[in-house]
Design a protein around this motif. Structure first.
Motif, PDB file in Angstrom:
ATOM      1  N   SER A  52      10.340  71.022 -21.616  1.00 40.44           N
ATOM      2  CA  SER A  52       8.992  70.759 -22.113  1.00 40.44           C
ATOM      3  C   SER A  52       8.884  69.257 -22.337  1.00 40.44           C
ATOM      4  O   SER A  52       9.892  68.533 -22.274  1.00 40.44           O
ATOM      5  CB  SER A  52       8.719  71.502 -23.418  1.00 40.44           C
ATOM      6  OG  SER A  52       9.369  70.863 -24.507  1.00 40.44           O
ATOM      7  N   LYS A  53       7.675  68.789 -22.603  1.00 39.49           N
ATOM      8  CA  LYS A  53       7.498  67.345 -22.807  1.00 39.49           C
ATOM      9  C   LYS A  53       8.147  66.861 -24.088  1.00 39.49           C
ATOM     10  O   LYS A  53       8.218  65.654 -24.347  1.00 39.49           O
ATOM     11  CB  LYS A  53       6.010  66.999 -22.805  1.00 39.49           C
ATOM     12  CG  LYS A  53       5.209  67.673 -23.897  1.00 39.49           C
ATOM     13  CD  LYS A  53       3.738  67.297 -23.786  1.00 39.49           C
ATOM     14  CE  LYS A  53       2.907  67.991 -24.870  1.00 39.49           C
ATOM     15  NZ  LYS A  53       1.478  67.611 -24.764  1.00 39.49           N
ATOM     16  N   PHE A  54       8.633  67.805 -24.912  1.00 38.00           N
ATOM     17  CA  PHE A  54       9.286  67.428 -26.165  1.00 38.00           C
ATOM     18  C   PHE A  54      10.807  67.550 -26.094  1.00 38.00           C
ATOM     19  O   PHE A  54      11.493  67.322 -27.089  1.00 38.00           O
ATOM     20  CB  PHE A  54       8.760  68.302 -27.316  1.00 38.00           C
ATOM     21  CG  PHE A  54       7.273  68.241 -27.492  1.00 38.00           C
ATOM     22  CD1 PHE A  54       6.664  67.083 -27.954  1.00 38.00           C
ATOM     23  CD2 PHE A  54       6.484  69.325 -27.175  1.00 38.00           C
ATOM     24  CE1 PHE A  54       5.285  67.015 -28.106  1.00 38.00           C
ATOM     25  CE2 PHE A  54       5.102  69.272 -27.319  1.00 38.00           C
ATOM     26  CZ  PHE A  54       4.502  68.115 -27.785  1.00 38.00           C
ATOM     27  N   THR A  55      11.345  67.931 -24.938  1.00 34.28           N
ATOM     28  CA  THR A  55      12.789  68.126 -24.817  1.00 34.28           C
ATOM     29  C   THR A  55      13.534  66.796 -24.967  1.00 34.28           C
ATOM     30  O   THR A  55      13.306  65.856 -24.195  1.00 34.28           O
ATOM     31  CB  THR A  55      13.141  68.749 -23.461  1.00 34.28           C
ATOM     32  OG1 THR A  55      12.412  69.970 -23.292  1.00 34.28           O
ATOM     33  CG2 THR A  55      14.637  69.044 -23.377  1.00 34.28           C
ATOM     34  N   ALA A  56      14.423  66.741 -25.942  1.00 39.76           N
ATOM     35  CA  ALA A  56      15.192  65.516 -26.201  1.00 39.76           C
ATOM     36  C   ALA A  56      16.442  65.507 -25.331  1.00 39.76           C
ATOM     37  O   ALA A  56      16.952  66.561 -24.938  1.00 39.76           O
ATOM     38  CB  ALA A  56      15.576  65.442 -27.669  1.00 39.76           C
TER      39      ALA A  56
END
Length: 403
Positions: free
Chosen positions: A80-84
């Protein structure tokens, strides 16, 4: 030079992988070419993209294929666009942090995976982008604590997406995926009927062939690179490059060079020690950027290596035209539709079906690839079924009997 024992083991690996392809093709309808090409990409040590709408078994197929490598560490993630980056490559070791040490826990993460499945690949976050690129391209990861990069054992990654990349960041990842495969919802009515039945009928147990990690690694690192590439294949690739450039379809030199290993992997999978013209068909999944370009690439490739498939694609154009006419007649009276179907569409589709059957038999007899012909046959059956049901009012059971 390979010893007799090594040659025998390599041949056995190829045989087992062909069995895997056959088993998965029997389970995943209309996916034989996809399964084979993903296997070829894995043997070539390259990465692939499966592109298609939700609900087309992309994830299930990838898991089934990667799960056939016995002893391999399989790493899977949904981006996802939040995956670190730490979510991909390893979280911080909290116990060590409490002692004043900063280090990561890599077990079960990308850094230890031999085979990877990355879902929603183009939703990779900006923070993780550079690390993902290095992981796919160089097979390395730069720890957040600094120090020497970690070399990852990654052989091949299968990625999936419902859509093409929309930004420059995602485009960088897209370029790293050598093989690009489109999938769609089932088109053949008989396959759809089988899919529906499978929801209520207990599945019949099937064989589950596997390949050991060591055998796969030997194939990727030794056996596949040893497959010969004759000058006639080099000449064919040069001619294909010129033909595509005339169509303003330009691929990078790196992409062409990496494609050679795909050709070798295709020949290895068929237990051949030298690349043949039939292997060039895999390039139809390599030399395009947008799906709109794929038919042009396919025609240029098949015109060179497979006249049967080229003729099938010409028939596909007429089939698509008939379907467009059917769509345009939406709302017309049943009498008008029936007249069109009886006088024009039904006969054309029936003749196309007979011609395609002959092309398929000719290609099989000559040992040529049948993937493109089979795909057109699926479209012919689907359009014929629509004409019979929507224009002539034939029920589903009769449709199956006539196709």
């Amino acid at each position: 030079m390979a010893t007799d024992v090594e040659a025998f083991e390599a041949a056995d690996t190829a045989k087992r992988l062909r069995a895997v392809v056959d088993e998965l093709s029997a389970v995943f309808y209309e996916r034989e070419d996809v399964v084979r090409t993903l296997t070829v990409a894995m043997l070539a040590g390259q990465h692939s993209l499966v592109l298609g709408p939700p609900g087309t078994a992309k994830s299930e197929l990838a898991r089934e294929l990667t799960g056939r490598i016995e002893g391999a560490n399989l790493w899977e993630i949904l981006l996802s666009k939040f995956t670190a980056p730490t979510r991909l490559f390893g979280p911080v070791d909290v116990a060590a942090l409490s002692r004043g040490e900063y280090r990561q826990v890599f077990d079960g993460r990308a850094t230890t995976g031999h085979i990877a499945f990355v879902d929603e690949i183009f939703k990779c976050s900006v923070a993780a982008l550079n690390e993902m690129l290095a992981f796919l391209n160089e097979r390395i990861y730069h720890p957040e604590s600094g120090g020497a990069p970690i070399h990852c054992p990654l052989i091949s990654a299968i990625t999936a997406s419902n859509e093409l990349p929309s930004g420059e960041e995602s485009a960088a990842i897209y370029d790293r995926l050598l093989v690009r495969l489109e999938v769609d919802y089932l088109a053949d009515p008989s396959n759809f009927a089988s899919l529906v039945r499978s929801a209520v009928v207990a599945p019949v147990p099937v064989s589950r062939t596997t390949v050991g990690l060591a055998e796969l690694q030997h194939a990727v690192n030794v056996a596949v690179p040893a497959v010969g590439v004759p000058e006639v294949i080099v000449d064919a690739m040069c001619a294909l490059r010129v033909a595509l450039r005339r169509k303003e379809l330009i691929s990078s030199d790196r992409r062409w060079r990496q494609s050679v290993r795909l050709l070798q992997a295709s020949a290895f999978l068929d237990d051949r020690r030298e690349v043949g013209e039939i292997d060039l068909a895999v390039l139809t999944h390599v030399l395009w950027d947008s799906p709109a370009q794929r038919p042009t690439v396919e025609r240029e490739v098949l015109q060179m290596v497979n006249p049967d498939a080229k003729e099938a694609l010409d028939l596909a154009d007429s089939i698509e035209q008939l379907e467009a006419e059917l769509d345009a007649k939406a709302g017309q009276s049943r009498e008008s539709l029936s007249e069109w179907a009886i006088k024009e569409a039904n006969g054309k589709l029936a003749r196309a079906g007979k011609k395609l059957s002959k092309l398929l038999k000719d290609a099989q007899k000559a040992g040529r690839s049948t993937a493109s012909i089979e795909r057109v046959i699926v479209r012919q059956r689907a359009v014929h079924a629509r004409v019979l049901t929507e224009a002539l009012g034939v029920d589903a059971s009769m449709v199956q009997a006539q196709i």
